[in-house]
Each structure stands twice: as structure tokens, then as C-alpha cells.
Design a protein around this motif. Structure first.
Motif, PDB file in Angstrom:
ATOM      1  N   TYR A  13       0.833  -1.206   0.000  1.00 57.18           N
ATOM      2  CA  TYR A  13       0.000   0.000   0.000  1.00 57.18           C
ATOM      3  C   TYR A  13       0.865   1.253   0.000  1.00 57.18           C
ATOM      4  O   TYR A  13       0.638   2.193  -0.755  1.00 57.18           O
ATOM      5  N   ASP A  14       1.895   1.241   0.841  1.00 55.44           N
ATOM      6  CA  ASP A  14       2.776   2.404   0.915  1.00 55.44           C
ATOM      7  C   ASP A  14       3.521   2.636  -0.387  1.00 55.44           C
ATOM      8  O   ASP A  14       3.858   3.767  -0.721  1.00 55.44           O
ATOM      9  N   ASN A  15       3.776   1.564  -1.115  1.00 53.60           N
ATOM     10  CA  ASN A  15       4.476   1.724  -2.391  1.00 53.60           C
ATOM     11  C   ASN A  15       3.509   1.969  -3.549  1.00 53.60           C
ATOM     12  O   ASN A  15       3.928   1.989  -4.695  1.00 53.60           O
ATOM     13  N   ALA A  16       2.252   2.132  -3.216  1.00 55.58           N
ATOM     14  CA  ALA A  16       1.209   2.369  -4.229  1.00 55.58           C
ATOM     15  C   ALA A  16       1.150   1.247  -5.254  1.00 55.58           C
ATOM     16  O   ALA A  16       1.030   1.464  -6.439  1.00 55.58           O
ATOM     17  N   GLU A  17       1.281   0.012  -4.747  1.00 62.18           N
ATOM     18  CA  GLU A  17       1.226  -1.135  -5.658  1.00 62.18           C
ATOM     19  C   GLU A  17      -0.031  -1.969  -5.447  1.00 62.18           C
ATOM     20  O   GLU A  17      -0.233  -2.968  -6.122  1.00 62.18           O
ATOM     21  N   THR A  18      -0.860  -1.580  -4.498  1.00 64.07           N
ATOM     22  CA  THR A  18      -2.053  -2.378  -4.226  1.00 64.07           C
ATOM     23  C   THR A  18      -3.132  -2.108  -5.259  1.00 64.07           C
ATOM     24  O   THR A  18      -3.233  -1.014  -5.805  1.00 64.07           O
ATOM     25  N   SER A  19      -3.938  -3.137  -5.499  1.00 63.95           N
ATOM     26  CA  SER A  19      -5.103  -2.935  -6.362  1.00 63.95           C
ATOM     27  C   SER A  19      -6.246  -2.424  -5.497  1.00 63.95           C
ATOM     28  O   SER A  19      -6.153  -2.414  -4.264  1.00 63.95           O
ATOM     29  N   GLU A  23      -6.930  -2.845  -1.412  1.00 67.42           N
ATOM     30  CA  GLU A  23      -7.146  -1.708  -0.514  1.00 67.42           C
ATOM     31  C   GLU A  23      -8.449  -1.866   0.261  1.00 67.42           C
ATOM     32  O   GLU A  23      -8.530  -1.487   1.428  1.00 67.42           O
TER      33      GLU A  23
ATOM     34  N   ARG B 124      -7.657   8.456  -4.960  1.00 64.62           N
ATOM     35  CA  ARG B 124      -7.384   7.032  -4.790  1.00 64.62           C
ATOM     36  C   ARG B 124      -8.002   6.474  -3.504  1.00 64.62           C
ATOM     37  O   ARG B 124      -8.787   5.529  -3.542  1.00 64.62           O
ATOM     38  N   TYR B 131      -5.930   3.726 -11.206  1.00 68.86           N
ATOM     39  CA  TYR B 131      -4.788   4.567 -11.587  1.00 68.86           C
ATOM     40  C   TYR B 131      -5.012   5.213 -12.950  1.00 68.86           C
ATOM     41  O   TYR B 131      -4.612   6.351 -13.185  1.00 68.86           O
ATOM     42  N   ARG B 146       1.531   6.820  -9.593  1.00 71.26           N
ATOM     43  CA  ARG B 146       1.930   5.858  -8.559  1.00 71.26           C
ATOM     44  C   ARG B 146       3.047   6.415  -7.677  1.00 71.26           C
ATOM     45  O   ARG B 146       3.018   6.276  -6.453  1.00 71.26           O
ATOM     46  N   VAL B 147       4.032   7.024  -8.324  1.00 71.88           N
ATOM     47  CA  VAL B 147       5.161   7.560  -7.559  1.00 71.88           C
ATOM     48  C   VAL B 147       4.680   8.612  -6.569  1.00 71.88           C
ATOM     49  O   VAL B 147       5.004   8.567  -5.377  1.00 71.88           O
ATOM     50  N   LEU B 149       1.677   9.048  -5.392  1.00 67.60           N
ATOM     51  CA  LEU B 149       0.806   8.449  -4.377  1.00 67.60           C
ATOM     52  C   LEU B 149       1.628   7.771  -3.286  1.00 67.60           C
ATOM     53  O   LEU B 149       1.373   7.958  -2.088  1.00 67.60           O
ATOM     54  N   SER B 150       2.630   7.013  -3.718  1.00 69.07           N
ATOM     55  CA  SER B 150       3.480   6.318  -2.756  1.00 69.07           C
ATOM     56  C   SER B 150       4.172   7.326  -1.839  1.00 69.07           C
ATOM     57  O   SER B 150       4.243   7.152  -0.623  1.00 69.07           O
ATOM     58  N   ARG B 151       4.667   8.412  -2.449  1.00 66.50           N
ATOM     59  CA  ARG B 151       5.336   9.444  -1.667  1.00 66.50           C
ATOM     60  C   ARG B 151       4.366  10.038  -0.627  1.00 66.50           C
ATOM     61  O   ARG B 151       4.716  10.209   0.539  1.00 66.50           O
ATOM     62  N   ARG B 153       1.607   8.707   0.621  1.00 67.96           N
ATOM     63  CA  ARG B 153       1.225   7.744   1.656  1.00 67.96           C
ATOM     64  C   ARG B 153       2.324   7.590   2.695  1.00 67.96           C
ATOM     65  O   ARG B 153       2.059   7.472   3.896  1.00 67.96           O
ATOM     66  N   LYS B 154       3.565   7.571   2.196  1.00 67.92           N
ATOM     67  CA  LYS B 154       4.676   7.423   3.141  1.00 67.92           C
ATOM     68  C   LYS B 154       4.772   8.639   4.059  1.00 67.92           C
ATOM     69  O   LYS B 154       4.998   8.503   5.268  1.00 67.92           O
ATOM     70  N   ARG B 157       2.074   8.402   6.651  1.00 68.93           N
ATOM     71  CA  ARG B 157       2.336   7.374   7.668  1.00 68.93           C
ATOM     72  C   ARG B 157       3.413   7.851   8.640  1.00 68.93           C
ATOM     73  O   ARG B 157       3.266   7.733   9.853  1.00 68.93           O
TER      74      ARG B 157
END
Lengths: 170, 169
Positions: A13-19, A23, B124, B131, B146-147, B149-151, B153-154, B157
């Protein structure tokens, strides 16, 4: 659901790889209550997410009034266009009317008679006028005589000068 | 298109438009104004709506642009939009404050994110867009989405964990 499993999912999820399905799984896990202490922050995050999902737009949008206002302004625009067209047609008609000259042959009997009578009156007036102006010739004759007389006056002036000289000498 | 048809068309996503506007503009009133404006724009161009393939994505893009424009002009005037959604704490005050406090932190942390990341997280996590849809709304490619979003979310958190452990560790 196994803790291990959820932790893996969170990592993804943190890597934005989840579908989206994964989620949903995560959300379901955090919604059911008991969560280990180290995952507590996530719990707040997902609680916030589900809270914000429920927010709704409650304000009314006045759709019709605006549309009818537009229609009315459009109507006014067309009315003004029509008014301009009418004005221009009127002007054009007026100008062509003025440019069209009526000839004698266009007139009927009565109009012709009226025309002839007016012309006769005008002729009479002009002939009288001419007679009057010929009498004016006598006046010009008088004025020319007057000028002659005024010229003669210069001689008298000359004479005066001469007499003044004589008086001075005395 | 009649009014009922339009309302039917708009109904599924008008709340999404509002929530996105609120995410960006923070204040509820501002967000309501923005949403109203978006819906009016759609209504005024209702003849053209048929030509759009995806009205929802189109409206979201419109919302994004409108809100970013508003923010820009607000910054130029040096006016800050104040967070003015005070909640009614009347019932079991203490309990609610405790429960809401940590959740409120999330919204504060979200506010600190850059605009683009805010939009992506909103679309999202809250609206559950795919996406590809987010990419369409933001006119970006999917990898970039994606990049970002990941940033985001991190960041969320990390900040949440820090707040949570404050005073403990």
C-alpha cells in the motif's frame, strides 16, 4: 486475517502497488476494531478516509433561473438587431423617396392646373420685381452725380489751403 | 437535455467534486461555491455534454483546475483560507474529542501535502479511482501517479507515527 498478511499488504500500500480490491481488504481489516499497537496510526488514517467518504454536497444549485436569464438576454439581443434593421429600412425608403423626381407628365389634370397657376403667380411677381430693379438705375445715376460733386469739393479744399497761406503771411 | 436528466447525470459524482474541492480549498463554504460553479458550468454547456466520453473525469479535471486557480489567486492576494469547520461537541464532549483528535491529525497532515499529492490521495483512497482514471483526470501518466501516491502515503504514515508516538518514545 493474519497479521503477517496485513503487514505485507500495507507495505504494498505504501508503495502504491495495491489494487483497489486489496485496498478494500485493508480497509475492512481496520474497520473491524482491534488492531495491534504498531498499526494504530493506520487505523486513524483509514477511519479518517471512511469519515470523509460520507461528506456530501448539500447546497442547492439553481439551474433553471440562470438558463432562462440567458434565454431572455438572447431575446433582447435579437430584438435590438430587428430594431436596427427596421431603422435602416426606414432610412433607405426615405432617401429613395427623396431621390425620385416627379416629372410634369406624372401629374394629373388638377395638379397640372395648380402647377400652372402657381407658375403664373411666380412669373407676375418676378416681372414686377424686374420693373422695380430697373427704377433703381435712376438711383445709381444720382449717386454718380454725387461722387462728381464730391470731387469738385477737393478744388474748394485746395482753395482753402491757398487762402490759409495768405493769412499766415500777413 | 432536461433538468431531471442533468441531475441524474450529475448525481453520482457531485459529492466527489465537492470532496475534491474541499480537500484543496479546505473551507466548506469555498468548496460549496466551487462545486456550485462547476455544476453551473456543466449545465450551461449541457448541449456539449453528450460529446464528452467521460463526464465524471472531465468534471474532476475541471474541479482540479478551478480550485488550483482559486488557490493561486488567493495566494496572490495574500489571503489565507481559514479552516472553519467547527464541529458540534455537545454530546459526550470529552469522549468525542479524544476519538476525533487523532483522526483530525490525519486531516491536518493531508493539508500539509503538496496540491498534486492531495488530489491523488483524495481520488485514490477516498473516491477509490483506478490509476488510469486518476491519470486521465490529472493529465499525467500512470507511473507518475503511482510515484506521487506512494510518496504521499509514506509522508502521511511517517507523520502519523511521529504524532502517535509523541511523548511515548
Amino acid at each position: 486475517m493474519a497479521l503477517n498478511n496485513i503487514e505485507q499488504l500495507l507495505e504494498k500500500y505504501d508503495n502504491a502497488e495495491t489494487s483497489l480490491a486489496e485496498e478494500a481488504q485493508i480497509r475492512a481489516y481496520f474497520a473491524q476494531g482491534d488492531v495491534p499497537a504498531h498499526l494504530e496510526p493506520y487505523k486513524y488514517l483509514f477511519q479518517y478516509v471512511s469519515d470523509s467518504k460520507q461528506e456530501q454536497f448539500t447546497k442547492d444549485v439553481p439551474l433553471l433561473p440562470k438558463a432562462s436569464r440567458i434565454r431572455r438576454t438572447k431575446l433582447y439581443q435579437w430584438i435590438s438587431v430587428a430594431a436596427v434593421v427596421v431603422l435602416m429600412l426606414g432610412g433607405y425608403y426615405q432617401v429613395t423617396q427623396m431621390n425620385q423626381k416627379a416629372t410634369l407628365s406624372d401629374l394629373d389634370q388638377e395638379q397640372l392646373m395648380a402647377y400652372n397657376q402657381t407658375m403664373e403667380v411666380f412669373n407676375l411677381v418676378s416681372s414686377k420685381l424686374n420693373k422695380g430693379s430697373s427704377n433703381l438705375g435712376a438711383l445709381t445715376l444720382v449717386s454718380s452725380k454725387l461722387n462728381e460733386g464730391a470731387e469738385n469739393l477737393i478744388h474748394i479744399k485746395e482753395f482753402n489751403k491757398a487762402t490759409n497761406k495768405i493769412i499766415k503771411n500777413k | 437535455m432536461t433538468q431531471t436528466n442533468f441531475v441524474k447525470l450529475v448525481l453520482p459524482f457531485k459529492d466527489k467534486v465537492f470532496r475534491l474541492a474541499k480537500r484543496l480549498l479546505v473551507s466548506r463554504e469555498e468548496a460549496e461555491d466551487a462545486t456550485q460553479e462547476i455544476l453551473m458550468k456543466l449545465w450551461n454547456h449541457k448541449e456539449k455534454i453528450k460529446d464528452y466520453k467521460n463526464v465524471e473525469a472531465f468534471s474532476m479535471t475541471m474541479t482540479k483546475n478551478l480550485c488550483l486557480d482559486r488557490l493561486k489567486s488567493k495566494q496572490a492576494q495574500n489571503l489565507k483560507i481559514v479552516h472553519s469547520n467547527y464541529q458540534d461537541y455537545n454530546i459526550s464532549l470529552q469522549k468525542q474529542i479524544e476519538a476525533n483528535d487523532s483522526v483530525d491529525w490525519v486531516s491536518k497532515i493531508m493539508e500539509e501535502l503538496p496540491d498534486q499529492q492531495k488530489i491523488i490521495v483524495q481520488l485514490r483512497d477516498i473516491e477509490e479511482y483506478g490509476y488510469d482514471e486518476i491519470a486521465k483526470v490529472l493529465e499525467m501518466n500512470e507511473t507518475a501517479v503511482r510515484v506521487a501516491l506512494s510518496r504521499a502515503r509514506k509522508t502521511i504514515r511517517e507523520k502519523l507515527t511521529k504524532k502517535h508516538n509523541y511523548g511515548i518514545k
